[in-house]
Design a protein around this motif. Structure first.
Motif, PDB file in Angstrom:
ATOM      1  N   GLN A 146       0.999  -0.542  -2.984  1.00 22.03           N
ATOM      2  CA  GLN A 146       2.172  -0.670  -3.855  1.00 22.03           C
ATOM      3  C   GLN A 146       1.813  -1.339  -5.179  1.00 22.03           C
ATOM      4  N   THR A 147       0.938  -2.358  -5.113  1.00 24.06           N
ATOM      5  CA  THR A 147       0.504  -3.029  -6.340  1.00 24.06           C
ATOM      6  C   THR A 147      -0.245  -2.063  -7.240  1.00 24.06           C
ATOM      7  N   HIS A 172       0.103   1.105  -7.349  1.00 24.95           N
ATOM      8  CA  HIS A 172       1.101   2.030  -7.891  1.00 24.95           C
ATOM      9  C   HIS A 172       1.768   1.436  -9.120  1.00 24.95           C
ATOM     10  N   LYS A 173       2.126   0.139  -9.037  1.00 25.28           N
ATOM     11  CA  LYS A 173       2.750  -0.535 -10.181  1.00 25.28           C
ATOM     12  C   LYS A 173       1.802  -0.588 -11.375  1.00 25.28           C
ATOM     13  N   ILE A 197       0.659  -1.354 -18.363  1.00 23.99           N
ATOM     14  CA  ILE A 197       1.431  -2.573 -18.069  1.00 23.99           C
ATOM     15  C   ILE A 197       1.678  -3.427 -19.313  1.00 23.99           C
TER      16      ILE A 197
END
Length: 223
Positions: free
Chosen positions: A110-111, A113-114, A185
């Motif tokens: 999940q990290t 993916h972020k 990001i």
């Protein structure tokens, strides 16, 4: 602060970000004499002891335990030196307790993916398919154990990672991946070029040119 001022500020690395870049760069190449100077500067511009520790610990994932440990030992000496001079540095917050030990692989997934903005789908390809254990190590340890430690933001961690990879020879594919993550990001091209300007100062123009060329490849692919 108006929107234009905010945009302008995002084109430059602030003093703390520049220190993270310099500390990571010097640790990567094992230049302990100049690392000591950058550690002093980092504390002077307001990085906490724990923030610098976190950068130095993360380094082992990208340039190995020996360089990371040398950096940590150098930092210990710097702190003793400053303490002897009566300088009190801010310890800063420690990492929050990481409780999701059972599902570390999913946490790391999940990290990632972020960070990338891309959802990973099976079947595995490339190195992750050829050596599946490296996929587990990357997800569970790097992107769960390390990136879940909230002393540094994900953007600060990527800034440190990009700095290391820009300083090292022969890792252009990994640098390209992390540059794309950095842009995803919130780091800007101008900030990344400033990272490479610091690379040129500490390492040399040739290494900085290689990093800038990798960034150009990413920019050329933008719609």
């Amino acid at each position: 602060m108006n929107a234009q001022n905010s945009i302008n500020e995002n084109q430059h690395l602030n003093a703390k970000q520049q220190s993270i870049v310099s500390i990571a760069t010097q640790t990567a190449v094992g230049d302990l004499e100049h690392l000591k100077i950058q550690l002093h500067k980092g504390l002077d511009v307001g990085l906490t002891i724990n923030e610098i520790k976190e950068v130095l610990v993360q380094m082992y994932a990208y340039c190995g335990f020996p360089r990371s440990l040398n950096g940590i030992n150098t930092f210990m000496n710097v702190l003793e030196e400053r303490k002897g001079k009566g300088i009190t540095d801010l310890e800063g917050k420690d990492a929050s307790h990481f409780t999701d030990a059972v599902n570390k692989y999913e946490t790391g997934k999940q990290t990632l993916h972020k960070l990338t903005g891309v959802e990973e789908k099976d079947p595995k390809t490339g190195a992750n398919a050829f050596a599946p254990i490296i996929d587990i190590f990357l997800k569970e340890h790097l992107f769960a154990d390390i990136f879940s430690r909230d002393v540094l933001t994900h953007q600060q961690r990527e800034l440190a990672t990009i700095s290391v990879l820009a300083a090292l020879e022969g890792v252009a594919p990994q640098l390209q991946f992390h540059l794309a993550v950095g842009l995803n990001i919130g780091l800007t091209e101008s900030q990344l070029k400033q990272v490479f300007s610091i690379t040129a100062t500490h390492i040399g123009k040739q290494q900085a040119e290689i990093a800038n060329n990798v960034l150009s490849k990413i920019s050329d692919k933008k719609p």
